[in-house]
Scaffold this active site. Structure first.
Site: not given
Length: 363
Positions: A192, A262
């Site tokens: 992230h 993702d």
């Protein structure tokens, strides 16, 4: 009929805005991923899901709802599911006096099936179609972003517990999505926030972290690759690598289901071949590599959703200019993830024998 709807986007709040409806009606949009900000209570969530389906019944409504610290809905009757590591710990627990060897493993598998059923049945009762579960990453002990989300360290244990959990999901009428191929648990970096690099050889990765994907290839209905670079295999993160998605996942391991990227807003998805890329460039790279659907998360709350509108416009332009070809096979894989049959209503679910038994089996 939609030819190919690869974009999975988010919506801003507790109900649909006019802008949300316009985006969801676009033929390139194939679904919605929900977050905590989309939750107030069960009635509100159920109404939101009905609103989404009223725009287009074929839209896939998904959520990250694994248990433990990754569970979007936790109140108003939703069961607090244990982290997946609790199932692994149950497997490793010594047998009680007089029990046969392997009893703990069987008990853990039964608990995993129960967890899958409770997870899927509660979500489906509110109108959610798919949870991005199970996590197939191995817990190597150094990854804070994976940690207790993993079922364990041993690929064989992870595979059997995941198989059991997927059975519970299937009993609820929900599909599954294994993540994060070929494995995120070895690296410490959080994708992230930065680009993790796993320098192991292909042989080492296939022998451990990627092994569950081969063993479960006939059971997995969807897979989500990791935004991790494995430089001894490819210089691109797995989600943008045809070597990983087509040569290895599909051809070598035999996977035939859907591939989701993702979240393309993650930092590790914003750099390809050392160059910073836009959402659209990342989406096109993922689709070209072999993804069927691409996730663009948490962008409806950025500048009133401008990044989503730009991605839709840019992908539309790419189709018209011939820079990207729509895929009927990808669309068929997306549609195959939509549940078949009506779920139990919440009140009916709460008193059903299967559900109450499943609750009693949770660790």
């Amino acid at each position: 009929m939609t030819v190919h709807a690869p974009l999975i986007i988010d919506v801003a709040g507790l109900s649909l805005t006019r802008a949300d409806c316009q985006r969801l009606a676009h033929p390139l949009v194939g679904g919605v991923i929900l977050f905590g900000r989309n939750w107030q209570n069960r009635d509100q969530l159920t109404t939101l899901c009905r609103q989404i389906k009223s725009v287009r019944p074929d839209l896939l409504i998904a959520v990250d709802h694994e248990g433990g610290r990754v569970q979007r809905f936790r109140t108003d009757g939703f069961t607090h599911l244990p982290p997946m590591a609790a199932l692994g710990a149950l497997w490793m627990r010594p047998e009680k006096a007089g029990e046969m060897t392997g009893t703990s493993a069987l008990r853990a598998c039964a608990a995993a099936t129960a967890a899958g059923y409770v997870l899927g049945a509660e979500l489906r009762a509110c109108g959610v179609d798919l949870s991005f579960s199970p996590v197939l990453d191995l817990d190597h002990g150094g990854s804070s972003v994976i940690g207790d989300r993993a079922l364990g360290r041993d690929a064989r244990v992870v595979t059997l517990l995941a198989q059991a959990l997927m059975l519970g999901l299937k009993q609820s009428g929900m599909g599954n999505c294994g993540k994060h191929f070929p494995g995120h648990g070895f690296v410490k970096a959080d994708s992230h926030l930065e680009i993790p690099v796993d320098s192991r050889s292909l042989k080492a990765i296939l022998a451990e972290d990627a092994a569950p994907y081969g063993w479960l290839s006939s059971s997995l209905e969807a897979v989500m690759p990791a935004h991790v670079i494995y430089p001894k295999v490819d210089r691109r993160p797995a989600g943008f690598s045809a070597r990983w998605l087509q040569d290895i996942l599909r051809h070598r391991l035999g996977f035939t289901g859907a591939i989701f990227s993702d979240d393309l807003s993650m930092e590790a998805a914003r750099f390809i071949d050392g160059q910073r890329v836009s959402f659209t460039e990342a989406a096109l790279a993922a689709l070209a590599a072999g993804a069927d659907m691409v996730l663009l998360c948490n962008q409806s709350i950025v500048e009133d959703g401008t990044p989503i509108d730009a991605a839709i416009d840019d992908l539309s332009r790419a189709v018209l200019q011939g820079d990207w070809a729509l895929s009927a096979a990808s669309e068929a894989r997306r549609q195959a993830l939509l549940p078949v049959g009506a779920p139990l209503a919440w009140d009916e679910l709460m008193v059903s024998e299967r559900y109450m038994h499943a609750l009693s089996m949770l660790p």
